[in-house]
Enzyme design. Structure first.
Site, PDB file in Angstrom:
ATOM      1  N   TYR A  76     -39.802 -30.656 -24.598  1.00  0.00           N
ATOM      2  CA  TYR A  76     -38.586 -31.363 -25.022  1.00  0.00           C
ATOM      3  C   TYR A  76     -37.395 -30.415 -25.054  1.00  0.00           C
ATOM      4  O   TYR A  76     -36.295 -30.768 -24.657  1.00  0.00           O
ATOM      5  CB  TYR A  76     -38.789 -32.003 -26.402  1.00  0.00           C
ATOM      6  CG  TYR A  76     -37.649 -32.941 -26.739  1.00  0.00           C
ATOM      7  CD1 TYR A  76     -37.700 -34.278 -26.356  1.00  0.00           C
ATOM      8  CD2 TYR A  76     -36.516 -32.466 -27.396  1.00  0.00           C
ATOM      9  CE1 TYR A  76     -36.649 -35.130 -26.635  1.00  0.00           C
ATOM     10  CE2 TYR A  76     -35.450 -33.315 -27.668  1.00  0.00           C
ATOM     11  CZ  TYR A  76     -35.522 -34.655 -27.291  1.00  0.00           C
ATOM     12  OH  TYR A  76     -34.475 -35.493 -27.548  1.00  0.00           O
ATOM     13  N   PHE A 128     -12.213 -42.019  -7.066  1.00  0.00           N
ATOM     14  CA  PHE A 128     -13.588 -42.412  -6.828  1.00  0.00           C
ATOM     15  C   PHE A 128     -13.934 -43.427  -7.922  1.00  0.00           C
ATOM     16  O   PHE A 128     -13.481 -43.299  -9.056  1.00  0.00           O
ATOM     17  CB  PHE A 128     -14.562 -41.229  -6.844  1.00  0.00           C
ATOM     18  CG  PHE A 128     -15.960 -41.676  -6.531  1.00  0.00           C
ATOM     19  CD1 PHE A 128     -16.313 -42.018  -5.238  1.00  0.00           C
ATOM     20  CD2 PHE A 128     -16.901 -41.833  -7.531  1.00  0.00           C
ATOM     21  CE1 PHE A 128     -17.592 -42.495  -4.949  1.00  0.00           C
ATOM     22  CE2 PHE A 128     -18.174 -42.315  -7.246  1.00  0.00           C
ATOM     23  CZ  PHE A 128     -18.519 -42.642  -5.957  1.00  0.00           C
ATOM     24  N   THR A 129     -14.735 -44.429  -7.568  1.00  0.00           N
ATOM     25  CA  THR A 129     -14.992 -45.575  -8.456  1.00  0.00           C
ATOM     26  C   THR A 129     -15.365 -45.175  -9.883  1.00  0.00           C
ATOM     27  O   THR A 129     -14.644 -45.497 -10.831  1.00  0.00           O
ATOM     28  CB  THR A 129     -16.116 -46.445  -7.856  1.00  0.00           C
ATOM     29  OG1 THR A 129     -17.238 -45.610  -7.585  1.00  0.00           O
ATOM     30  CG2 THR A 129     -15.663 -47.104  -6.569  1.00  0.00           C
ATOM     31  N   ASP A 219     -14.708 -32.193  -8.634  1.00  0.00           N
ATOM     32  CA  ASP A 219     -15.836 -33.080  -8.371  1.00  0.00           C
ATOM     33  C   ASP A 219     -16.600 -32.400  -7.232  1.00  0.00           C
ATOM     34  O   ASP A 219     -16.244 -32.537  -6.066  1.00  0.00           O
ATOM     35  CB  ASP A 219     -15.361 -34.482  -7.987  1.00  0.00           C
ATOM     36  CG  ASP A 219     -16.538 -35.431  -7.801  1.00  0.00           C
ATOM     37  OD1 ASP A 219     -17.661 -34.938  -7.548  1.00  0.00           O
ATOM     38  OD2 ASP A 219     -16.340 -36.654  -7.882  1.00  0.00           O
ATOM     39  N   LYS A 262     -26.283 -36.103  -4.087  1.00  0.00           N
ATOM     40  CA  LYS A 262     -25.666 -35.965  -2.759  1.00  0.00           C
ATOM     41  C   LYS A 262     -26.064 -34.609  -2.178  1.00  0.00           C
ATOM     42  O   LYS A 262     -27.164 -34.453  -1.679  1.00  0.00           O
ATOM     43  CB  LYS A 262     -24.145 -36.099  -2.849  1.00  0.00           C
ATOM     44  CG  LYS A 262     -23.632 -37.131  -3.849  1.00  0.00           C
ATOM     45  CD  LYS A 262     -23.876 -38.570  -3.433  1.00  0.00           C
ATOM     46  CE  LYS A 262     -23.640 -39.566  -4.549  1.00  0.00           C
ATOM     47  NZ  LYS A 262     -22.384 -39.578  -5.238  1.00  0.00           N
ATOM     48  N   ARG A 386     -16.095 -50.418   1.693  1.00  0.00           N
ATOM     49  CA  ARG A 386     -15.186 -49.542   0.962  1.00  0.00           C
ATOM     50  C   ARG A 386     -13.779 -50.040   1.280  1.00  0.00           C
ATOM     51  O   ARG A 386     -13.115 -49.541   2.164  1.00  0.00           O
ATOM     52  CB  ARG A 386     -15.359 -48.073   1.371  1.00  0.00           C
ATOM     53  CG  ARG A 386     -16.484 -47.357   0.624  1.00  0.00           C
ATOM     54  CD  ARG A 386     -16.215 -47.308  -0.864  1.00  0.00           C
ATOM     55  NE  ARG A 386     -17.242 -46.644  -1.658  1.00  0.00           N
ATOM     56  CZ  ARG A 386     -17.840 -47.205  -2.718  1.00  0.00           C
ATOM     57  NH1 ARG A 386     -17.589 -48.455  -3.044  1.00  0.00           N
ATOM     58  NH2 ARG A 386     -18.692 -46.527  -3.446  1.00  0.00           N
ATOM     59  N   PHE A 453     -17.928 -54.249  -6.825  1.00  0.00           N
ATOM     60  CA  PHE A 453     -18.567 -54.194  -5.509  1.00  0.00           C
ATOM     61  C   PHE A 453     -20.089 -54.177  -5.593  1.00  0.00           C
ATOM     62  O   PHE A 453     -20.770 -54.600  -4.676  1.00  0.00           O
ATOM     63  CB  PHE A 453     -18.067 -52.971  -4.718  1.00  0.00           C
ATOM     64  CG  PHE A 453     -18.292 -51.665  -5.416  1.00  0.00           C
ATOM     65  CD1 PHE A 453     -17.363 -51.191  -6.328  1.00  0.00           C
ATOM     66  CD2 PHE A 453     -19.420 -50.904  -5.172  1.00  0.00           C
ATOM     67  CE1 PHE A 453     -17.563 -49.991  -6.988  1.00  0.00           C
ATOM     68  CE2 PHE A 453     -19.641 -49.703  -5.823  1.00  0.00           C
ATOM     69  CZ  PHE A 453     -18.703 -49.255  -6.741  1.00  0.00           C
TER      70      PHE A 453
HETATM   71  C1  LIG Z   1     -21.676 -40.365  -6.408  1.00  0.00           C
HETATM   72  C2  LIG Z   1     -20.426 -39.787  -6.834  1.00  0.00           C
HETATM   73  C3  LIG Z   1     -20.069 -39.705  -8.184  1.00  0.00           C
HETATM   74  C4  LIG Z   1     -20.891 -40.321  -9.285  1.00  0.00           C
HETATM   75  O1  LIG Z   1     -22.150 -39.775  -9.361  1.00  0.00           O
HETATM   76  P1  LIG Z   1     -23.474 -40.633  -9.698  1.00  0.00           P
HETATM   77  O2  LIG Z   1     -24.560 -39.636  -9.535  1.00  0.00           O
HETATM   78  O3  LIG Z   1     -23.554 -41.762  -8.733  1.00  0.00           O
HETATM   79  O4  LIG Z   1     -23.345 -41.103 -11.102  1.00  0.00           O
HETATM   80  C5  LIG Z   1     -18.875 -39.084  -8.489  1.00  0.00           C
HETATM   81  N1  LIG Z   1     -18.061 -38.587  -7.547  1.00  0.00           N
HETATM   82  C6  LIG Z   1     -18.374 -38.655  -6.237  1.00  0.00           C
HETATM   83  C7  LIG Z   1     -17.437 -38.085  -5.221  1.00  0.00           C
HETATM   84  C8  LIG Z   1     -19.550 -39.262  -5.833  1.00  0.00           C
HETATM   85  O5  LIG Z   1     -19.831 -39.362  -4.536  1.00  0.00           O
END
Ligand SMILES: *Cc1c(COP(=O)(O)O)cnc(C)c1O
Length: 462
Positions: A76, A128-129, A219, A262, A386, A453
């Protein structure tokens, strides 16, 4: 016989295990699409042949990463995999403090809640969303300061992810530095078509922000892919290693949010990384409330191990050359048959220009949503909208945002598909392009409140 002149790249791996796919008929797909409300997010994965919905968490892990799962330390507190991940973060990204999170948005949530006050502004190189939503939920307003070229799908600028320094400076002058808790810089800007930011631009933004005492958060979700573009496109970086370039990029920022799903070749994971001890203290406190203890942040020990190993594999130049080379391969094929796509081809995806592909549709008939649905019907290939659906509504007026770019994203999971899959994909797009004039738009029949979306439903216009 004609001589082969071109020297091709090939994948720096071979296949050890395979996953079988279900082949579907057009009737199967017609039924599946109807059930999914013409939203590719609502299709069952089983009904998809080639899944280009996203590069998020869809990576193929290596045998070494899979072996890493077995050395997961599921204690843990104080898991050894946390310390391994921390070591790799220091080594490759260079940030001081690590707070693991279940994925990227967990990090965005904490950063936004800690730093943003009601009435603040957060400039960024295109939204970004999830990032923008967390900024807004914290009471802030996102301001797009990306260069104008990013909004033009045919402009060949090599670094369309760059920040427009004038736009940033005039925002600072207008609202004052105190109202800007940080600038949010994304690498290989997803919504602009996977376009990189240059090292020169990063350096200049750092200079401007330092002058005004404004922080920069990165980011870093696709920072390694961005590093590759700097290596091949920016003067002075051709002989630098990927690792050196990544370290320099991060050095101009005060910390990062990361979706490891990613770049880092894993299926789940993320982190918040910081240089400032006070912010780290708060984040370490907050992570316990929302994610889990500060040495696992909602992840299993094995997930952190796979991430630590993924960092080392993803930074390899051979990996990145094949990764980005595959996307470019499909891009070149589509260009050769005249399909309108965003140029230059991005790092993780091809973006079809739905406004040009289906010029007879109004934006409110959801051209990109329509095109994604048609591509699935044609071939079982799943892509993503998109455009206007992803852009959502203005939180004050309630109107749709009408983004300039109305795109369909064909996103390539890392190390998953072969060149033959790429050929089939290009041929399917071509087939839809040939019958584009007969394609009718969609109407939205269900709209969720947040990130619509993902779950919106549509029906065909008569
Ligand atoms: C995917 C993504 C996020 C969010 O990350 P999650 O792992 O999906 O929560 C933030 N910024 C960018 C550029 C992304 O591609």
């Amino acid at each position: 016989m004609e001589k082969l002149k071109k020297r091709s790249w090939a994948e720096p791996f071979k296949i050890k295990s395979v996953e079988l796919l279900k082949m579907t008929t057009r009737e199967d797909r017609e039924r599946a699409l109807e059930e999914a409300g013409y939203n590719t997010f609502l299709l069952k994965s089983e009904d998809v042949y080639i899944d280009l919905l996203t590069d998020s968490g869809t990576n193929a892990m290596s045998d070494v990463q899979w072996a890493g799962l077995m050395v997961g330390d599921e204690a843990y507190a104080g898991s050894k995999n946390f310390y391994h991940l921390e070591e790799k973060l220091h080594q490759y990204y260079g940030y001081k403090y690590l707070v693991p999170t279940h994925q990227g948005r967990g990090a965005e949530h904490m950063l936004s809640q800690i730093l943003i006050k009601k009435g603040d502004y957060i400039p960024g190189n295109m939204y970004f969303t999830t990032t923008r939503l967390h900024q807004e939920l914290a009471g802030g307003t996102f301001v797009d300061v990306i260069i104008d070229e990013a909004h033009d799908p045919t402009n060949l600028h090599p670094f369309k992810g760059n920040i427009d320094l004038q736009k940033l400076e005039s925002l600072i002058n207008k609202v004052g530095a105190k109202k800007i808790p940080y600038v949010c810089i994304a690498a290989t800007v997803n919504m602009a078509g996977g376009q990189p930011i240059s090292m020169e631009n990063l350096r200049q933004v750092r200079e401007l922000c330092s002058k005004h005492g404004i922080k920069i958060f990165f980011d870093a979700t696709r920072a390694m892919e961005n590093a590759y573009f700097i290596k091949v496109r920016e003067q002075g970086y051709g002989n630098k290693s990927m690792a050196e370039i990544l370290r320099e990029m991060c050095s101009y920022t005060d910390g990062c949010t990361m979706s490891a799903k990613k770049d880092l070749l894993v299926n789940i994971g993320g982190f918040l990384a910081l240089n400032d001890y006070d912010i780290f203290e708060e984040a370490r406190n907050m992570v316990v409330v929302y994610e889990g203890l500060h040495t696992y942040g909602g992840l299993a020990g094995r997930d952190m191990e796979a991430m630590a190993l993924g960092i080392v594999e993803a930074i390899q130049e051979d990996h990145m050359k094949a990764r980005i080379g595959q996307v470019e391969y499909v891009g070149e094929k589509l260009q050769s048959i005249g399909v309108p796509i965003v140029l230059p081809v991005g790092g993780h995806a091809i973006f079809l220009d739905a406004k040009k592909f289906l010029p007879h549709l109004q934006q409110i008939e959801f051209p990109a949503q329509t095109l994604a649905a048609e591509l699935y019907l044609e071939s079982g290939i799943r892509s993503m909208e998109r455009g206007i659906v992803s852009a959502g509504r203005n939180k004050d007026t309630g109107d749709h945002y009408y983004p300039k770019l109305e795109l369909v994203r064909l996103t390539f999971p890392r190390r998953v598909y072969t060149q033959a899959h790429c050929d089939v994909t290009a041929e399917a797009v071509e087939a839809v392009y040939e019958r584009r004039n007969e394609i009718k738009g969609l109407e939205m029949v269900y709209e969720p409140k947040y990130l619509r979306f993902f779950q919106a439903r549509f029906k065909r216009k008569m």
